[in-house]
Design a protein around this motif. Structure first.
Motif, PDB file in Angstrom:
ATOM      1  N   HIS A   1     -23.156  55.459   9.882  1.00 53.53           N
ATOM      2  CA  HIS A   1     -24.216  56.482   8.858  1.00 53.53           C
ATOM      3  C   HIS A   1     -23.510  57.840   9.696  1.00 53.53           C
ATOM      4  N   GLY A   2     -23.129  57.979  10.414  1.00 53.02           N
ATOM      5  CA  GLY A   2     -22.512  59.452  11.118  1.00 53.02           C
ATOM      6  C   GLY A   2     -23.905  60.294  11.604  1.00 53.02           C
ATOM      7  N   ASN A   3     -23.680  61.753  12.068  1.00 53.25           N
ATOM      8  CA  ASN A   3     -24.657  61.849  12.403  1.00 53.25           C
ATOM      9  C   ASN A   3     -25.246  63.598  11.783  1.00 53.25           C
ATOM     10  N   GLY A   4     -25.304  63.129  10.556  1.00 61.06           N
ATOM     11  CA  GLY A   4     -26.153  64.391   9.571  1.00 61.06           C
ATOM     12  C   GLY A   4     -27.760  64.803   9.236  1.00 61.06           C
ATOM     13  N   PHE A   5     -28.153  64.701   8.300  1.00 61.82           N
ATOM     14  CA  PHE A   5     -29.113  65.175   7.945  1.00 61.82           C
ATOM     15  C   PHE A   5     -29.645  63.644   7.866  1.00 61.82           C
ATOM     16  N   LEU A   6     -30.966  62.935   8.079  1.00 53.83           N
ATOM     17  CA  LEU A   6     -30.741  61.349   8.095  1.00 53.83           C
ATOM     18  C   LEU A   6     -32.812  61.580   7.558  1.00 53.83           C
ATOM     19  N   LEU A   7     -32.806  61.112   6.781  1.00 53.94           N
ATOM     20  CA  LEU A   7     -34.325  60.677   6.461  1.00 53.94           C
ATOM     21  C   LEU A   7     -34.154  58.643   6.163  1.00 53.94           C
ATOM     22  N   LEU A   8     -35.585  58.415   6.167  1.00 48.39           N
ATOM     23  CA  LEU A   8     -35.556  56.819   7.116  1.00 48.39           C
ATOM     24  C   LEU A   8     -36.568  56.967   6.427  1.00 48.39           C
ATOM     25  N   ALA A   9     -37.311  55.606   5.487  1.00 52.61           N
ATOM     26  CA  ALA A   9     -38.045  56.039   4.590  1.00 52.61           C
ATOM     27  C   ALA A   9     -38.839  54.244   5.621  1.00 52.61           C
ATOM     28  N   ARG A  10     -39.725  53.709   4.972  1.00 48.47           N
ATOM     29  CA  ARG A  10     -39.701  52.092   5.305  1.00 48.47           C
ATOM     30  C   ARG A  10     -39.493  51.862   4.327  1.00 48.47           C
ATOM     31  N   SER A  11     -39.416  52.034   3.273  1.00 50.53           N
ATOM     32  CA  SER A  11     -38.898  51.604   1.566  1.00 50.53           C
ATOM     33  C   SER A  11     -38.029  51.940   1.520  1.00 50.53           C
ATOM     34  N   SER A  12     -37.119  51.796   0.490  1.00 51.60           N
ATOM     35  CA  SER A  12     -35.845  52.525  -0.429  1.00 51.60           C
ATOM     36  C   SER A  12     -37.013  52.878  -1.391  1.00 51.60           C
ATOM     37  N   ARG A  13     -37.756  51.592  -1.513  1.00 54.29           N
ATOM     38  CA  ARG A  13     -38.673  52.290  -3.496  1.00 54.29           C
ATOM     39  C   ARG A  13     -39.768  53.457  -2.792  1.00 54.29           C
ATOM     40  N   THR A  14     -39.553  54.112  -1.597  1.00 54.28           N
ATOM     41  CA  THR A  14     -40.315  55.574  -1.491  1.00 54.28           C
ATOM     42  C   THR A  14     -39.297  56.479  -1.874  1.00 54.28           C
ATOM     43  N   LEU A  15     -38.243  56.422  -1.475  1.00 53.57           N
ATOM     44  CA  LEU A  15     -37.282  57.630  -1.646  1.00 53.57           C
ATOM     45  C   LEU A  15     -37.149  57.424  -3.121  1.00 53.57           C
ATOM     46  N   ASP A  16     -37.324  56.734  -3.919  1.00 57.04           N
ATOM     47  CA  ASP A  16     -37.085  56.811  -5.472  1.00 57.04           C
ATOM     48  C   ASP A  16     -38.925  57.856  -5.489  1.00 57.04           C
ATOM     49  N   ARG A  17     -39.620  58.430  -4.876  1.00 57.28           N
ATOM     50  CA  ARG A  17     -40.489  59.150  -5.214  1.00 57.28           C
ATOM     51  C   ARG A  17     -39.892  60.555  -5.898  1.00 57.28           C
TER      52      ARG A  17
END
Length: 542
Positions: A432-448
């Motif tokens: 996934h490379g080494n840029g900024f990373l937003l890691l969430a418990r669930s992909s549904r969280t990112l839909d917000r």
């Protein structure tokens, strides 16, 4: 020389490991770099011998870690023993660190520099001007002009020949060592903690392989404090503290080195003396690391005693901290105010490492027999206390800067785990490379997230993932989020945490804090597809 009138993106003064690494990190992001180095060839003798798991991850980001791994050896423990051989302390460095690489690695600096140099020479983005010394520079507001003079070397002394030239870069980095011309010309002072001990450092190549036990250790003998460590594969290093009345001139002689090595079975028949040199171990840092378009890094910005093995490591962290900032600035995404946080963050980290190194040194460098005996009693008693655990490697956070400062997790180093892919098991950054990373418990969280939030994250090359989209085969990331008590974590390209979101409602404000910190306005572009699809396409460019 670069063509007359050409302006590079970054001019780096100094071609040691910090300058080499920074040039590679910038070149991999597409930027043009000119490195100025007055010495005509790589320095052939050993100096630094240790790097940790975080630096291995930085080398991974630079695309060189596989080649570097071929010239390193890992160590499991670092033991402290007294003059009678009793164990005072054992630091456990077995296994992988949180960055996904071995906790502690030993190497020979000339071999490391040769690997980095080979990668530099293979890049069409980097020009190295060897045999040229920087004499002055001028910040013109939109560029830095650097005056150069060519030199020659005779008997180890560099002398200017009189031939001059001038180059320009949008930014300049002074990675030119402890006697930094860039720091001097910037008029930057230093904070000196007054720690100064002279040690004779001796590197040897044993002629016959043998098992060393302990492999890596500190002899806390008041008669002669001594460090005994690997110097990389098939190499050994001894460091002997100078005692009162001894001088560098009398100690820095081959016959003295051999006499000190004799009790260890090292003599001209059993080993080759590769190098001997007296170093004064110092503890200091520059009070300011950036003025305008000129920045300091590596030994030009800090010096520390070697007892924690963090001197070169800290310079490589400087390079990583600078690379992502300069990348965003050079691409026009962020303003040069992004550099304002570089110095305060790194000073905070370096200061903690220096103070830790001094603490170790104050224990090691005891030459009074009564004080040493009391130290031994206290340390042995502590080891025999029920429930005693050896102290872990320090993991200092960054100082104040581009972080959610009220978040206790912000400024802490992130993790890297192995993940399952269609091609097998790989380290996260390799996928996934080494840029900024937003890691969430669930992909549904990112839909917000709103379309503007997604557009912003995409503009800075963010990869966004939910744990449900990640084959976290060792549970590294799920455990980490549990430890953080977070629903999501936002990580910078230098692997440090910008901030966390405790719940889904806190995610959008977290992204907003990053946008405000980078001073990037809301963008009009909204992605057409899901967040992951919109942003992971940038991962391969990191």
């Amino acid at each position: 020389m670069p063509s007359s009138g050409a302006i590079s993106d970054v001019v780096i003064i100094g071609y040691g490991p910090t300058g080499q690494l920074l040039s590679l990190l910038l070149a991999r992001k597409g930027h043009r770099v000119v490195v100025v180095e007055r010495w005509p060839n790589l320095y052939p003798l050993p100096r630094a011998v240790h790097f940790d798991h975080e630096v291995a991850r930085i080398l991974q980001a630079a695309g060189v870690v596989d080649d570097v791994s071929n010239i390193t050896e890992g160590i499991d423990t670092y033991e402290w023993r007294n003059a009678g051989g009793e164990l005072l302390l054992m630091l456990d460095w077995r296994g992988r660190g949180s960055s996904g690489w071995p906790e502690s690695n030993m190497f020979s600096q000339p071999q490391l520099e040769a690997v980095l140099d080979a990668h530099v020479r293979a890049s069409d983005k980097i020009t190295v001007l060897r045999g040229w010394g920087a004499t002055a520079f001028e910040d013109d507001g939109d560029r830095v002009r650097v005056d150069l003079v060519r030199g020659t070397v005779h008997d180890g002394i560099w002398t200017a020949t009189g031939e001059t030239d001038t180059i320009s870069g949008r930014y300049m980095v002074g990675a030119d060592g402890a006697n930094s011309l860039v720091r001097e010309r910037l008029g930057v002072g230093v904070e000196d903690l007054g720690f100064a001990f002279d040690w004779l450092v001796v590197d040897v190549l044993p002629r016959v392989e043998r098992e060393w036990f302990p492999k890596t250790w500190q002899l806390c003998d008041p008669a002669r404090p001594t460090t005994v460590v690997p110097g990389g594969p098939k190499r050994r290093r001894w460091e002997f503290m100078l005692l009162p009345g001894e001088t560098p001139a009398t100690m820095n002689r081959p016959e003295k080195a051999w006499s000190l090595l004799e009790p260890w079975g090292m003599n001209p028949d059993t080993a080759e003396l590769e190098r001997h040199a007296v170093y004064t171990f110092r503890a200091l840092w520059a009070t300011r690391w950036q003025k305008g378009r000129a920045v300091l890094a590596g030994d030009a910005a800090h010096l520390m005693p070697p007892f924690a093995g963090q001197g070169m490591c800290s310079g490589m962290r400087d390079a990583n901290a600078l690379a992502w900032r300069l990348d965003l600035i050079l691409r026009g995404i962020a303003s040069d105010r992004l550099l304002d946080s570089y110095g305060p963050e790194r000073i905070g980290h370096v200061k903690t490492m220096i103070e830790f190194s001094i603490e170790l040194g104050n224990v090691i460098c005891i030459t009074d027999a009564a004080q040493a005996a009391e130290r031994d009693r206290e340390m042995i008693a502590a080891r025999n206390t029920p429930g005693y655990q050896s102290p872990p490697q320090p993991r200092p956070p960054l100082g104040p800067g581009l972080l959610v400062e009220e978040d206790p997790a912000a400024g802490q180093l992130g993790v890297q785990g192995a993940i399952g892919t269609g091609d097998g098991v790989r380290l996260f950054d390799d996928v996934h490379g080494n840029g900024f990373l937003l890691l969430a418990r669930s992909s549904r969280t990112l839909d917000r997230l709103s379309g503007d939030d997604v557009a912003f994250l995409r503009s800075i090359g963010t990869v966004a993932l939910g744990l449900d989209e990640l084959d976290d085969i060792e549970g590294v990331y799920s455990r980490w989020l549990n430890e953080l008590g977070a629903t999501a974590v936002l990580i910078r390209p230098d692997f440090y945490i910008f901030g966390t979101a405790a719940d889904e409602a806190a995610l959008a404000p977290l992204v907003g804090r990053l946008r405000d910190a980078l001073n990037i306005p809301l963008g009009p572009v909204s992605p057409d597809g899901p967040l992951l699809d919109a942003m992971t396409s940038t991962a391969g460019a990191q």
